[in-house]
Structures are given as C-alpha cells and as structure tokens.
Design a protein around this motif. Sequence first.
Motif, PDB file in Angstrom:
ATOM      1  N   HIS A 227      11.701  19.374  26.239  1.00 36.38           N
ATOM      2  CA  HIS A 227      12.782  19.888  27.070  1.00 36.38           C
ATOM      3  C   HIS A 227      13.006  18.926  28.233  1.00 36.38           C
ATOM      4  O   HIS A 227      12.073  18.272  28.715  1.00 36.38           O
ATOM      5  CB  HIS A 227      12.435  21.284  27.588  1.00 36.38           C
ATOM      6  N   TRP A 228      14.241  18.862  28.710  1.00 39.86           N
ATOM      7  CA  TRP A 228      14.588  17.862  29.712  1.00 39.86           C
ATOM      8  C   TRP A 228      13.682  17.880  30.942  1.00 39.86           C
ATOM      9  O   TRP A 228      13.276  16.805  31.418  1.00 39.86           O
ATOM     10  CB  TRP A 228      16.061  17.990  30.109  1.00 39.86           C
ATOM     11  N   PRO A 229      13.296  19.032  31.517  1.00 34.74           N
ATOM     12  CA  PRO A 229      12.447  18.978  32.713  1.00 34.74           C
ATOM     13  C   PRO A 229      11.079  18.334  32.477  1.00 34.74           C
ATOM     14  O   PRO A 229      10.407  17.949  33.444  1.00 34.74           O
ATOM     15  CB  PRO A 229      12.297  20.453  33.109  1.00 34.74           C
ATOM     16  N   ASP A 230      10.638  18.233  31.229  1.00 29.76           N
ATOM     17  CA  ASP A 230       9.358  17.594  30.918  1.00 29.76           C
ATOM     18  C   ASP A 230       9.489  16.086  30.704  1.00 29.76           C
ATOM     19  O   ASP A 230       8.491  15.418  30.414  1.00 29.76           O
ATOM     20  CB  ASP A 230       8.745  18.221  29.660  1.00 29.76           C
ATOM     21  N   VAL A 231      10.692  15.554  30.841  1.00 30.07           N
ATOM     22  CA  VAL A 231      10.969  14.135  30.582  1.00 30.07           C
ATOM     23  C   VAL A 231      10.793  13.338  31.871  1.00 30.07           C
ATOM     24  O   VAL A 231      11.042  13.836  32.975  1.00 30.07           O
ATOM     25  CB  VAL A 231      12.402  13.987  30.029  1.00 30.07           C
ATOM     26  N   ASP A 232      10.363  12.081  31.733  1.00 30.60           N
ATOM     27  CA  ASP A 232      10.394  11.167  32.873  1.00 30.60           C
ATOM     28  C   ASP A 232      10.807   9.781  32.394  1.00 30.60           C
ATOM     29  O   ASP A 232      11.194   9.597  31.241  1.00 30.60           O
ATOM     30  CB  ASP A 232       9.063  11.146  33.644  1.00 30.60           C
ATOM     31  N   ARG A 233      10.733   8.815  33.281  1.00 27.68           N
ATOM     32  CA  ARG A 233      11.255   7.479  32.975  1.00 27.68           C
ATOM     33  C   ARG A 233      10.571   6.840  31.766  1.00 27.68           C
ATOM     34  O   ARG A 233      11.172   6.018  31.081  1.00 27.68           O
ATOM     35  CB  ARG A 233      11.126   6.577  34.203  1.00 27.68           C
ATOM     36  N   ARG A 234       9.321   7.212  31.511  1.00 29.59           N
ATOM     37  CA  ARG A 234       8.614   6.612  30.381  1.00 29.59           C
ATOM     38  C   ARG A 234       9.266   7.003  29.056  1.00 29.59           C
ATOM     39  O   ARG A 234       9.221   6.233  28.091  1.00 29.59           O
ATOM     40  CB  ARG A 234       7.145   7.025  30.413  1.00 29.59           C
ATOM     41  N   ASP A 235       9.883   8.184  29.005  1.00 29.37           N
ATOM     42  CA  ASP A 235      10.617   8.590  27.799  1.00 29.37           C
ATOM     43  C   ASP A 235      11.852   7.725  27.609  1.00 29.37           C
ATOM     44  O   ASP A 235      12.219   7.381  26.478  1.00 29.37           O
ATOM     45  CB  ASP A 235      10.991  10.068  27.889  1.00 29.37           C
ATOM     46  N   LEU A 236      12.522   7.389  28.706  1.00 30.60           N
ATOM     47  CA  LEU A 236      13.657   6.462  28.610  1.00 30.60           C
ATOM     48  C   LEU A 236      13.185   5.112  28.096  1.00 30.60           C
ATOM     49  O   LEU A 236      13.821   4.519  27.218  1.00 30.60           O
ATOM     50  CB  LEU A 236      14.318   6.297  29.983  1.00 30.60           C
ATOM     51  N   TRP A 237      12.077   4.627  28.609  1.00 28.35           N
ATOM     52  CA  TRP A 237      11.565   3.331  28.165  1.00 28.35           C
ATOM     53  C   TRP A 237      11.218   3.362  26.679  1.00 28.35           C
ATOM     54  O   TRP A 237      11.473   2.400  25.961  1.00 28.35           O
ATOM     55  CB  TRP A 237      10.338   2.950  28.982  1.00 28.35           C
ATOM     56  N   ARG A 238      10.628   4.471  26.215  1.00 27.59           N
ATOM     57  CA  ARG A 238      10.307   4.582  24.793  1.00 27.59           C
ATOM     58  C   ARG A 238      11.575   4.610  23.947  1.00 27.59           C
ATOM     59  O   ARG A 238      11.625   4.031  22.862  1.00 27.59           O
ATOM     60  CB  ARG A 238       9.451   5.826  24.544  1.00 27.59           C
ATOM     61  N   ALA A 239      12.605   5.315  24.443  1.00 29.05           N
ATOM     62  CA  ALA A 239      13.870   5.367  23.709  1.00 29.05           C
ATOM     63  C   ALA A 239      14.485   3.974  23.593  1.00 29.05           C
ATOM     64  O   ALA A 239      14.995   3.588  22.529  1.00 29.05           O
ATOM     65  CB  ALA A 239      14.843   6.322  24.403  1.00 29.05           C
ATOM     66  N   ILE A 240      14.438   3.204  24.678  1.00 28.88           N
ATOM     67  CA  ILE A 240      15.000   1.855  24.654  1.00 28.88           C
ATOM     68  C   ILE A 240      14.168   0.944  23.749  1.00 28.88           C
ATOM     69  O   ILE A 240      14.707   0.119  23.002  1.00 28.88           O
ATOM     70  CB  ILE A 240      15.104   1.296  26.087  1.00 28.88           C
ATOM     71  N   THR A 241      12.853   1.099  23.793  1.00 27.31           N
ATOM     72  CA  THR A 241      11.992   0.307  22.909  1.00 27.31           C
ATOM     73  C   THR A 241      12.297   0.609  21.443  1.00 27.31           C
ATOM     74  O   THR A 241      12.374  -0.302  20.604  1.00 27.31           O
ATOM     75  CB  THR A 241      10.516   0.584  23.215  1.00 27.31           C
ATOM     76  N   GLU A 242      12.500   1.886  21.131  1.00 23.37           N
ATOM     77  CA  GLU A 242      12.862   2.264  19.767  1.00 23.37           C
ATOM     78  C   GLU A 242      14.207   1.647  19.394  1.00 23.37           C
ATOM     79  O   GLU A 242      14.390   1.176  18.272  1.00 23.37           O
ATOM     80  CB  GLU A 242      12.921   3.791  19.655  1.00 23.37           C
ATOM     81  N   TYR A 243      15.128   1.623  20.325  1.00 21.35           N
ATOM     82  CA  TYR A 243      16.443   1.026  20.075  1.00 21.35           C
ATOM     83  C   TYR A 243      16.306  -0.434  19.656  1.00 21.35           C
ATOM     84  O   TYR A 243      17.033  -0.909  18.778  1.00 21.35           O
ATOM     85  CB  TYR A 243      17.299   1.142  21.339  1.00 21.35           C
ATOM     86  N   THR A 244      15.387  -1.164  20.280  1.00 23.06           N
ATOM     87  CA  THR A 244      15.256  -2.592  19.972  1.00 23.06           C
ATOM     88  C   THR A 244      14.800  -2.820  18.539  1.00 23.06           C
ATOM     89  O   THR A 244      14.951  -3.936  18.017  1.00 23.06           O
ATOM     90  CB  THR A 244      14.249  -3.276  20.916  1.00 23.06           C
ATOM     91  N   ARG A 245      14.260  -1.809  17.883  1.00 24.37           N
ATOM     92  CA  ARG A 245      13.799  -1.955  16.501  1.00 24.37           C
ATOM     93  C   ARG A 245      14.891  -1.642  15.485  1.00 24.37           C
ATOM     94  O   ARG A 245      14.691  -1.817  14.288  1.00 24.37           O
ATOM     95  CB  ARG A 245      12.599  -1.022  16.259  1.00 24.37           C
ATOM     96  N   ARG A 246      16.028  -1.141  15.966  1.00 29.92           N
ATOM     97  CA  ARG A 246      17.120  -0.797  15.054  1.00 29.92           C
ATOM     98  C   ARG A 246      17.941  -2.040  14.720  1.00 29.92           C
ATOM     99  O   ARG A 246      18.052  -2.963  15.514  1.00 29.92           O
ATOM    100  CB  ARG A 246      18.041   0.254  15.694  1.00 29.92           C
ATOM    101  N   GLN A 247      18.539  -2.028  13.533  1.00 30.03           N
ATOM    102  CA  GLN A 247      19.479  -3.080  13.150  1.00 30.03           C
ATOM    103  C   GLN A 247      20.887  -2.620  13.493  1.00 30.03           C
ATOM    104  O   GLN A 247      21.345  -1.604  12.987  1.00 30.03           O
ATOM    105  CB  GLN A 247      19.392  -3.363  11.648  1.00 30.03           C
ATOM    106  N   ARG A 248      21.553  -3.365  14.347  1.00 38.24           N
ATOM    107  CA  ARG A 248      22.907  -3.039  14.774  1.00 38.24           C
ATOM    108  C   ARG A 248      23.885  -3.780  13.882  1.00 38.24           C
ATOM    109  O   ARG A 248      24.183  -4.951  14.098  1.00 38.24           O
ATOM    110  CB  ARG A 248      23.098  -3.430  16.246  1.00 38.24           C
ATOM    111  N   ARG A 249      24.404  -3.106  12.840  1.00 35.17           N
ATOM    112  CA  ARG A 249      25.229  -3.790  11.847  1.00 35.17           C
ATOM    113  C   ARG A 249      26.727  -3.644  12.092  1.00 35.17           C
ATOM    114  O   ARG A 249      27.500  -4.509  11.743  1.00 35.17           O
ATOM    115  CB  ARG A 249      24.897  -3.252  10.449  1.00 35.17           C
ATOM    116  N   HIS A 250      27.169  -2.486  12.615  1.00 36.36           N
ATOM    117  CA  HIS A 250      28.603  -2.238  12.824  1.00 36.36           C
ATOM    118  C   HIS A 250      29.400  -2.477  11.551  1.00 36.36           C
ATOM    119  O   HIS A 250      30.493  -3.067  11.580  1.00 36.36           O
ATOM    120  CB  HIS A 250      29.147  -3.100  13.959  1.00 36.36           C
TER     121      HIS A 250
END
Length: 268
Positions: A227-250
């Motif tokens: 739930h959102w109140p349990d989130v902090d900046r480290r969750d954002l960092w993990r989300a961005i790190t996961e993003y870097t592993r995706r292939q952006r093909r468009h």
Amino acid sequence: LRRPAFRSPPPHPSGERPPRIPAERMPAHVAVIMDGNGRWAQRHGLPRHEGHRAGAAAVRDVVHGALEIGLRHLTLYAFSTENWKRDPEETSAILDLLRQETRAYPFEDLDVRMRWHGRADNLPQDLVDLLDMRERSTRDRAGLTVTTCVNYGGRDEIARTAAALARRARSGRLDPDLIGEQDFAEHLPRPDMPDVDLLWRTGNEQRTSNFLPWQAAYAELHFTPDHWPDVDRRDLWRAITEYTRRQRRHGAAGPAPHEPATAPREGA
C-alpha cells in the motif's frame, strides 16, 4: 540571473543510497498511481482519511529519492474525476490534505518545480488558487518537475483535446482530414508533458485506471503489492532499476535469440 542555491534532499534513515543508473538507461518520466491509502488505514484500524495523511509522508520521501537518483519528471495521481464517487468525508479530507501540503510546501529548499494537471471545475477555488500559486512560484526551477494530477481523468483529457481540435477546425485554422498525432499532442491541456516511460502502481492492483492514456501509450508497467503509505524512495529506485532491464522496442523487432539484450549490473 544567478540560480538560487538549493540543498540536497535529506538521506534515507537507512543510509541507503540510490543505484547508479547510466544516463541512457534512466527513464525521463515516471508516473505513479498511489494506491492503497484507504486499505492501509483500515488494516491499521484507522479512518480511511488517515491513510491519505500517511501517504503524504510517502510522497515526500519518494520526491527526495527522485531528486537523488536524477529523475527529471515525476507525475502523481492524487485525485481522479472518479474519486468524487467516494464518501464526501473522505473526498473532503483528501482535498484538505492537498490544500495543506500545497500551502506548507515541504520542498521549498529543493530544486523541485511543482505543476498540477486536471480540471478546475468542482474543485474549491482556494485550492485551485494555491495550486496555481505554487506552480508560478517554482516555474524557474530546473531540477525535478513534480506534476500532481488533481480532478484528473484520462478520457476527460482526450475529450477536451478533441473539443479543442474541433474548435480550431471549425475556425478554418486546421483541416480535419489532415489531423495527425502531433496535432493531437499539441492540443492536450499539458502539451509539454513528456511521454511516460514507466508507470508504477502500488496497492496490488494491476490496471492503469484512466491515468495518462495518451502519454503512457508506450510506458513500461510496474505493479507492486505494498500500500502507498508503506512505500519509500527505495521502492522508486527498485522500480527504476527494473525498468533498466526492460527492452524498449516501440514496435521494432528485438534482438535475435543468440544476441540477448544486456542490462546494467546492479549498482553499476
């Protein structure tokens, strides 16, 4: 003119630092559906509006983390056009909290530009005035742009854009047979908002809920259970790190099976 000196955001209490993401792998724009405030409150035996108050603390920490990692655009879904269907006490509490946070502005000493996106209709005029004032007062800041979506709906935004195009065509300034995607984008209420690279939703729900459908057409989707109140900046960092592993093909073809796409090593 000399730009004012802004302080760095306070570090996370854990002392954890953001991962180092190569500039070419960083998303430019992360949009967040901050879901689960009410359920968090119910789980803790509290009124639903207390969940939104706890969620405001999570917003501050995530903004600090966005600054630390070097994100340029962060857009937050604070109040949708559908939220008017909720209990009036809860909607009043959400709007009161938005009013308090906008007035207090906890990012005054940080290089954060504040904007808001949505319809002024139905919103209390004093809240609209506060949102407009905060947008004006931070418009020259060049660091992180935080856009708060208030009384926002994606289909409503598309309908408003279509109406703007129709008015322009009726005036003879636009040929309706030649309208293309660029014309549509230029008539959006916020035409300078960049496309969303990463759309993140908390609260264990896996839908986009009418949030930025035009801008997020090619966004990578990231769903997390907390739930959102349990989130902090480290969750954002993990989300961005996961993003870097995706292939952006468009729409383009990906690498051949014997040529796997490479992702940066953790912390590289």
